[in-house]
Design a protein around this motif. Sequence first.
Motif, mmCIF file in Angstrom:
data_model
loop_
_atom_site.group_PDB
_atom_site.id
_atom_site.type_symbol
_atom_site.label_atom_id
_atom_site.label_comp_id
_atom_site.label_asym_id
_atom_site.label_seq_id
_atom_site.Cartn_x
_atom_site.Cartn_y
_atom_site.Cartn_z
ATOM 1 N N MET A 177 -9.027 -35.468 19.463
ATOM 2 C CA MET A 177 -7.812 -35.777 20.212
ATOM 3 C C MET A 177 -7.022 -36.925 19.579
ATOM 4 S SD MET A 177 -7.565 -33.465 22.416
ATOM 5 C CE MET A 177 -8.378 -32.455 21.177
ATOM 6 N N LEU A 178 -7.725 -37.893 18.983
ATOM 7 C CA LEU A 178 -7.025 -38.957 18.262
ATOM 8 C C LEU A 178 -6.325 -38.384 17.034
ATOM 9 C CD1 LEU A 178 -9.648 -41.849 18.483
ATOM 10 C CD2 LEU A 178 -7.516 -41.601 19.785
ATOM 11 N N GLY A 181 -3.205 -36.571 18.220
ATOM 12 C CA GLY A 181 -2.089 -37.465 18.520
ATOM 13 C C GLY A 181 -1.325 -37.867 17.274
ATOM 14 N N THR A 218 -2.271 -36.933 24.099
ATOM 15 C CA THR A 218 -3.562 -37.562 23.803
ATOM 16 C C THR A 218 -4.188 -38.112 25.075
ATOM 17 O OG1 THR A 218 -2.808 -38.165 21.577
ATOM 18 C CG2 THR A 218 -4.745 -39.306 22.429
#
Length: 234
Positions: A177-178, A181, A218
């Motif tokens: 997810m990082l 983003g 995110t």
Amino acid sequence: MAQATRTVHRPYMTRTLWRSTVGKKTVMAVTGLIMLGYLVVHMLGNLKIFFGRDEFNGYAHWLRTLGEPLLYYEWALWGVRVVLLAAVVLHAVSAYQLSRRDIRARPAKYVHKRPRASYATRTMRWGGIILGLFIVWHLLDLTTLTVNENAQHGRPYENVVASFSTWYGNTVYLTAMLALGLHIRHGFWSAAQTLGAGKASRDRALKTAADALALVLTAGFVSVPVAVMTGLVN
């Protein structure tokens, strides 16, 4: 005769567009926006987990019955999957070919190494690889339930909780997810530039929109595993 001539040349024009740098960037932009639209809807669906087991499981069931009785069970869902698969493949292939083309264009390394691009720009390629691997993991985890040790068919709420109750499940998801983003932050702005929306007067607004989208998506996706880890969702 004129109509026939135009028809004959369409495949050639399509191949020419695909082989060009502009064509590949356009394919990346369009497929990227398709995937971005899906991510927004997917995140909103994920957030239903905060409304309880029945709400989340009901949403999962609705996805499989979407379009009935006109469509059969899961037909609409499989249609979405096919479109997304095509978008992912075209996006990845275009990115790889553009990367190889860029390397061939400047075979010698620069003498002075001055990183002028943002962190997100410099990590786009690795971010794409991380996200590609994550898609495979995510499907094995919550679709086929292959790597989810405590998964149960027909119980999506419980399967999500089971996945995020393990350290490795959380590590894989949060890392991805990082990366997502950062990918969205640069990718949205880059797609707008490619499709002609990136005029100088709109540049600041587009970058702000890219930052906001990246932050919201995110945070939305990360909120689910964090909620499971903290016991808010169990």
